[in-house]
Design a protein around this motif. Structure first.
Motif, short mmCIF file in Angstrom:
data_model
loop_
_atom_site.label_atom_id
_atom_site.label_comp_id
_atom_site.label_asym_id
_atom_site.label_seq_id
_atom_site.Cartn_x
_atom_site.Cartn_y
_atom_site.Cartn_z
N LEU A 289 9.51 -14.82 -37.88
CA LEU A 289 10.81 -15.08 -38.46
C LEU A 289 11.49 -14.98 -36.96
O LEU A 289 11.45 -14.09 -36.19
CB LEU A 289 11.35 -14.05 -39.18
CG LEU A 289 12.67 -13.97 -39.24
CD1 LEU A 289 13.59 -15.06 -40.14
CD2 LEU A 289 13.33 -12.57 -40.14
N VAL A 290 12.36 -15.82 -36.72
CA VAL A 290 13.02 -16.22 -35.61
C VAL A 290 14.70 -16.03 -36.38
O VAL A 290 15.21 -16.88 -36.79
CB VAL A 290 13.01 -17.49 -34.78
CG1 VAL A 290 14.03 -17.58 -33.55
CG2 VAL A 290 11.74 -17.53 -34.30
N ASN A 291 15.32 -14.82 -35.74
CA ASN A 291 16.78 -14.50 -36.30
C ASN A 291 17.68 -15.24 -35.26
O ASN A 291 17.94 -14.36 -34.33
CB ASN A 291 16.82 -13.29 -36.46
CG ASN A 291 16.45 -12.56 -37.84
OD1 ASN A 291 16.60 -13.06 -38.89
ND2 ASN A 291 15.44 -11.49 -37.53
N ASN A 292 18.19 -16.40 -35.32
CA ASN A 292 19.07 -17.00 -34.54
C ASN A 292 20.28 -17.43 -35.10
O ASN A 292 21.25 -17.87 -33.93
CB ASN A 292 18.14 -18.41 -33.98
CG ASN A 292 18.92 -19.30 -33.32
OD1 ASN A 292 19.14 -19.27 -31.84
ND2 ASN A 292 19.24 -20.11 -33.85
N ALA A 293 20.60 -17.53 -36.14
CA ALA A 293 21.86 -17.93 -36.73
C ALA A 293 23.14 -17.22 -35.91
O ALA A 293 22.84 -15.90 -35.82
CB ALA A 293 21.77 -17.67 -38.15
N GLY A 294 24.03 -17.91 -35.88
CA GLY A 294 25.42 -17.35 -34.93
C GLY A 294 26.43 -18.27 -34.85
O GLY A 294 26.41 -19.53 -34.91
#
Length: 251
Positions: A84-89
């Motif tokens: 999982l890459v938590n990138n939302a911004g």
């Protein structure tokens, strides 16, 4: 990355797109989690052109029900989620007297709540297979105060703190949790704020970049750090942060 499945939030553009494509080039199948249906679909098509499987479903990564549906569909079609890459911004430039509670809540939700919601959803799958990688895109802003980015900095700081908790809680299942903290990076959002080369160079200088030539980071440079933290050589690395900022912050 052969045989791995990676979910990237905010995967339709910028750092998320770069990370998704880099992971795909190394053999991973990709789940594109993005609110924008068009950009998410476009990245999924780019992944498929590289010979990998991909799905893209418009998803608000801070909404538990939407994320649960995406993860369920991803596991149904791709079998699992390993990474999982938590990138939302998103970001705002409102200072304290102009900032509204609604803006604060939305910025914090897109970054910090999204990290919690998405991590919880995938850990349920990862924990049963004793392997997993979670990488959070935090920011130099979590370490250095700058006017106009209050909720963004607060949310990124929260991600940093929560990543250490997750690292401690999930190590028993072979899961690592780490961060990549970029400086200002050339993404569509940044290019809208600094549309000219001169403006980008000025932003690099004013933010303290010391590497030569003085410039903003490229999205692939951030994705390269993500790739390391998702790969086989990072199994002994957890609860830490890689800074990619041209020397503008040295912890």
């Amino acid at each position: 990355m052969d045989g791995r499945v990676a979910m990237v939030t905010g995967g339709g553009a910028g750092i998320g797109r770069a990370a998704a494509l880099m992971l795909a080039r190394e053999g991973a199948d990709i789940v594109v989690c993005d609110l924008n249906a068009g950009t998410g679909k476009a990245v999924a098509e780019e992944v498929e052109a590289l010979g990998r499987r991909a799905i893209a479903i418009p998803t608000d990564s801070s909404d538990p029900d939407q994320v649960a549906r995406l993860v369920e569909e991803a596991i149904r079609r791709l079998g699992k989620i390993d990474i999982l890459v938590n990138n939302a911004g998103i970001v705002t430039t409102d200072t304290i007297l102009a900032l509204t509670p609604e803006t604060w809540d939305r910025v914090v939700a897109v970054h910090l709540k999204s990290m919690f919601v998405c991590s919880q959803a995938v850990i349920r799958d990862m924990s049963g297979r004793d392997w997993g990688r979670i990488v959070n895109i935090t920011s130099r802003a979590a370490y250095r105060g700058r006017a106009g980015v209050g909720p963004y900095s607060a949310a990124k700081g929260g991600m940093l703190a929560y990543s250490r908790v997750l690292a401690a809680e999930t190590a028993q299942w072979g899961i690592t949790v780490n961060n990549v903290a970029p400086g200002t990076t050339l993404t569509p959002m940044v290019e809208r704020a600094f549309p000219t080369t001169d403006g980008q160079a000025q932003e690099a200088r004013s933010s303290g970049v010391i590497t030569a030539p003085v410039r903003l980071a490229e999205a692939d440079e951030i994705a390269g750090a993500v790739l390391y933290l998702c790969g086989p050589l990072s199994g002994h690395t957890t609860g830490t942060t890689i800074h990619v900022n041209g020397g503008s912050f040295m912890p």
